[in-house]
Design an enzyme around this catalytic site. Structure first.
Site, PDB file in Angstrom:
ATOM      1  N   LYS A   1       0.869  -1.179   0.000  1.00 15.10           N
ATOM      2  CA  LYS A   1       0.000   0.000   0.000  1.00 15.10           C
ATOM      3  C   LYS A   1       0.903   1.226   0.000  1.00 15.10           C
ATOM      4  O   LYS A   1       2.048   1.173   0.480  1.00 15.10           O
ATOM      5  CB  LYS A   1      -0.870  -0.001   1.265  1.00 15.10           C
ATOM      6  CG  LYS A   1      -2.203   0.667   1.094  1.00 15.10           C
ATOM      7  CD  LYS A   1      -3.234  -0.213   0.413  1.00 15.10           C
ATOM      8  CE  LYS A   1      -4.570   0.446   0.300  1.00 15.10           C
ATOM      9  NZ  LYS A   1      -5.601  -0.420  -0.250  1.00 15.10           N
TER      10      LYS A   1
ATOM     11  N   GLY B   1     -25.434   2.579   0.298  1.00 14.09           N
ATOM     12  CA  GLY B   1     -24.446   3.167  -0.596  1.00 14.09           C
ATOM     13  C   GLY B   1     -24.664   2.730  -2.031  1.00 14.09           C
ATOM     14  O   GLY B   1     -24.288   1.627  -2.416  1.00 14.09           O
TER      15      GLY B   1
ATOM     16  N   VAL C   1     -19.894   0.747  -6.624  1.00 15.60           N
ATOM     17  CA  VAL C   1     -20.139  -0.689  -6.446  1.00 15.60           C
ATOM     18  C   VAL C   1     -21.633  -0.945  -6.226  1.00 15.60           C
ATOM     19  O   VAL C   1     -22.230  -1.823  -6.855  1.00 15.60           O
ATOM     20  CB  VAL C   1     -19.342  -1.245  -5.243  1.00 15.60           C
ATOM     21  CG1 VAL C   1     -19.644  -2.726  -5.054  1.00 15.60           C
ATOM     22  CG2 VAL C   1     -17.851  -1.026  -5.428  1.00 15.60           C
TER      23      VAL C   1
ATOM     24  N   GLY D   1     -23.240   3.745  -4.744  1.00 15.82           N
ATOM     25  CA  GLY D   1     -22.119   4.380  -5.437  1.00 15.82           C
ATOM     26  C   GLY D   1     -21.624   3.497  -6.569  1.00 15.82           C
ATOM     27  O   GLY D   1     -22.400   2.760  -7.191  1.00 15.82           O
TER      28      GLY D   1
HETATM   29  P1  NAD Z   1     -18.546   5.365  -3.699  1.00 15.44           P
HETATM   30  O1  NAD Z   1     -17.961   6.549  -3.034  1.00 15.44           O
HETATM   31  O2  NAD Z   1     -18.736   5.384  -5.187  1.00 15.44           O
HETATM   32  O3  NAD Z   1     -19.989   5.029  -3.071  1.00 15.44           O
HETATM   33  C1  NAD Z   1     -20.250   5.081  -1.715  1.00 15.44           C
HETATM   34  C2  NAD Z   1     -21.704   5.543  -1.564  1.00 15.44           C
HETATM   35  O4  NAD Z   1     -22.065   5.394  -0.200  1.00 15.44           O
HETATM   36  C3  NAD Z   1     -21.941   6.995  -1.947  1.00 15.44           C
HETATM   37  O5  NAD Z   1     -23.027   7.056  -2.849  1.00 15.44           O
HETATM   38  C4  NAD Z   1     -22.275   7.659  -0.610  1.00 15.44           C
HETATM   39  O6  NAD Z   1     -23.201   8.717  -0.763  1.00 15.44           O
HETATM   40  C5  NAD Z   1     -22.863   6.499   0.175  1.00 15.44           C
HETATM   41  N1  NAD Z   1     -22.805   6.641   1.609  1.00 15.44           N
HETATM   42  C6  NAD Z   1     -21.752   7.016   2.371  1.00 15.44           C
HETATM   43  N2  NAD Z   1     -22.091   7.019   3.674  1.00 15.44           N
HETATM   44  C7  NAD Z   1     -23.374   6.615   3.737  1.00 15.44           C
HETATM   45  C8  NAD Z   1     -24.302   6.421   4.807  1.00 15.44           C
HETATM   46  N3  NAD Z   1     -23.951   6.642   6.073  1.00 15.44           N
HETATM   47  N4  NAD Z   1     -25.547   6.012   4.506  1.00 15.44           N
HETATM   48  C9  NAD Z   1     -25.912   5.797   3.234  1.00 15.44           C
HETATM   49  N5  NAD Z   1     -25.086   5.970   2.183  1.00 15.44           N
HETATM   50  C10 NAD Z   1     -23.835   6.371   2.430  1.00 15.44           C
HETATM   51  O7  NAD Z   1     -17.648   4.123  -3.246  1.00 15.44           O
HETATM   52  P2  NAD Z   1     -17.493   2.708  -3.953  1.00 15.44           P
HETATM   53  O8  NAD Z   1     -16.332   2.731  -4.880  1.00 15.44           O
HETATM   54  O9  NAD Z   1     -18.810   2.249  -4.461  1.00 15.44           O
HETATM   55  O10 NAD Z   1     -17.045   1.802  -2.711  1.00 15.44           O
HETATM   56  C11 NAD Z   1     -17.971   1.459  -1.700  1.00 15.44           C
HETATM   57  C12 NAD Z   1     -17.264   0.701  -0.577  1.00 15.44           C
HETATM   58  O11 NAD Z   1     -16.683  -0.495  -1.099  1.00 15.44           O
HETATM   59  C13 NAD Z   1     -16.120   1.464   0.088  1.00 15.44           C
HETATM   60  O12 NAD Z   1     -16.049   1.076   1.450  1.00 15.44           O
HETATM   61  C14 NAD Z   1     -14.889   0.940  -0.641  1.00 15.44           C
HETATM   62  O13 NAD Z   1     -13.717   1.056   0.165  1.00 15.44           O
HETATM   63  C15 NAD Z   1     -15.283  -0.509  -0.833  1.00 15.44           C
HETATM   64  N6  NAD Z   1     -14.597  -1.162  -1.956  1.00 15.44           N
HETATM   65  C16 NAD Z   1     -14.752  -0.648  -3.212  1.00 15.44           C
HETATM   66  C17 NAD Z   1     -14.114  -1.283  -4.267  1.00 15.44           C
HETATM   67  C18 NAD Z   1     -14.269  -0.772  -5.681  1.00 15.44           C
HETATM   68  O14 NAD Z   1     -13.933  -1.515  -6.625  1.00 15.44           O
HETATM   69  N7  NAD Z   1     -14.787   0.434  -5.880  1.00 15.44           N
HETATM   70  C19 NAD Z   1     -13.324  -2.420  -4.053  1.00 15.44           C
HETATM   71  C20 NAD Z   1     -13.208  -2.929  -2.741  1.00 15.44           C
HETATM   72  C21 NAD Z   1     -13.856  -2.279  -1.704  1.00 15.44           C
END
Ligand code: NAD
Length: 355
Positions: free
Chosen positions: A78, A175, A179, A177
């Site tokens: 990392k 969330g 994912v 987002g």
């Molecule tokens: P993102 O920022 O695109 O989406 C996160 C979403 O969660 C946002 O829409 C945000 O508004 C919402 N959110 C945050 N706090 C909230 C709450 N208290 N209540 C309701 N909604 C809330 O992030 P992402 O890339 O989709 O990743 C999501 C999670 O998965 C993160 O923890 C990330 O570390 C983990 N993750 C992502 C990936 C990846 O490929 N993107 C891989 C492994 C792990």
């Protein structure tokens, strides 16, 4: 310092100070037994340098465990960039970071993480081949992370209900987002009933229109009456307070560090709630950036990128890994989170039963 390094079984810790370009960065290489270390680059403001050191070591160790159980030819590493407090030029900063990565000759490969964008990684890619998952290579990890979560949910459903079918099950997603939206789409195709919560109402409305999802107030997520609770927002969702509100059979989502403290794994196990360990179920993105890379990786190995079908097949393997974890959890009466750590350590340190 050496105590901290030894306790974490850390291989290498590298520091770079490049004042001309505003760069202060640390790269931790935890373990390279299975291949070059792969892990994202965080760019955050840290209160102290010690905080940054602890964060990078903890995260690098987590990547070793994740790679081991995802069965990718990668070690754990990392990077953190200590985000400058003054205004800074991102291109210059990430160029300097790319040179730092390059100096390590391929022992560490960087990728996306909090505070770093795909555009930043394009800058890194101008000065080093040791980067995966940027705009240029098109390896956006999120859709594949969602696929891995779907695979993991099927393993959990099989364990809990005796069938991997998700049709008719209620899944609450926190969330919507990168994912969460892809996951909602996959679950909709499977015939699951969706409840969705997001701080951003627009995203909730999108899911409502696209997948007939039922909106859930953000503070109602943990108490939602559902079969599967899928945290896909922030970490720490399962904590001392929320564990008392749970109204689900399974917890399976993409968020990192879902348990606010490790002992909550045992508490969920005692409550009879099946928890899919976060770093196992969310490894689809890692699989995408690992198998999708096509560069010469240093350490004497040249790699050719795998097809999307191969990547998808490997990602479905998350289902099998989780099923093994759940089975061993039953036999040994240990929480799945503990079993996952034990299995990773058996691979990494060749403790009993190791690969
Ligand atoms: P993102 O920022 O695109 O989406 C996160 C979403 O969660 C946002 O829409 C945000 O508004 C919402 N959110 C945050 N706090 C909230 C709450 N208290 N209540 C309701 N909604 C809330 O992030 P992402 O890339 O989709 O990743 C999501 C999670 O998965 C993160 O923890 C990330 O570390 C983990 N993750 C992502 C990936 C990846 O490929 N993107 C891989 C492994 C792990």
């Amino acid at each position: 310092m050496f105590d901290i390094i030894e306790q974490a079984h850390l291989g290498e810790l590298h520091f770079k100070s490049d004042p001309a370009n505003g760069l202060k960065a640390i790269i931790a290489i935890h373990n390279t037994k299975l291949g070059p270390a792969l892990g994202g680059c965080r760019c955050l403001e840290y209160a102290t340098d010690e905080d940054a050191i602890h964060d990078v070591i903890r995260l690098a160790r987590g990547m070793s465990y994740k790679s081991a159980l995802a069965k990718v030819p990668q070690g754990g590493g990392k990077a953190v960039i200590l985000k400058p407090k003054e205004p800074f030029n991102r291109r210059t900063l990430y160029n300097a970071f790319g040179r730092f990565v390059n100096e390590l000759g391929g022992r560490y490969i960087t990728a996306i993480d909090s505070g770093t964008t795909l555009e930043d990684l394009d800058e890194v890619g101008r000065v080093t081949p040791y980067v995966s998952g940027n705009l240029s290579d098109g390896l956006d990890p999120s859709p594949n992370t969602a696929l891995g979560v779907l695979a993991g949910m099927k393993a959990a459903a099989l364990q809990r209900y005796g069938s991997a079918r998700l049709k008719g099950l209620t899944v609450a997603i926190q969330g919507i987002g990168n994912v969460g939206f892809h996951l909602a789409s996959l679950l909709y195709e499977e015939g699951a009933k969706l409840l969705v919560a997001d701080l951003d109402e627009k995203k909730v409305n999108q899911a409502r229109n696209a997948f007939h999802a039922e909106p859930l107030a953000p503070d109602q997520f943990c108490s939602a009456h559902c079969h599967i609770l899928a945290p896909c927002g922030l970490g720490g969702v399962i904590n001392e307070h929320s564990i008392q509100e749970l109204n689900c059979d399974i917890i399976a989502g993409s968020a990192n560090n879902q348990l606010a403290a490790p002992e909550l794994g045992q508490r969920l196990h005692d409550l009879g709630i099946l928890y899919a360990p976060d770093y196992v179920i969310n490894a689809g993105g890692l699989i995408q950036v690992s198998l999708g890379m096509s560069m010469g990786m240093g350490m004497g190995t040249a790699k050719h990128h795998a097809s999307q079908q191969t990547i998808a097949n490997k990602t479905w393997g998350i289902s099998e890994t989780l099923y093994d974890i759940f089975s061993r959890s039953c036999v040994e009466n240990l929480p799945p989170s503990t079993v996952a750590d034990l299995m990773a350590e058996e691979i990494l340190y060749e403790t009993h039963g190791g690969a």
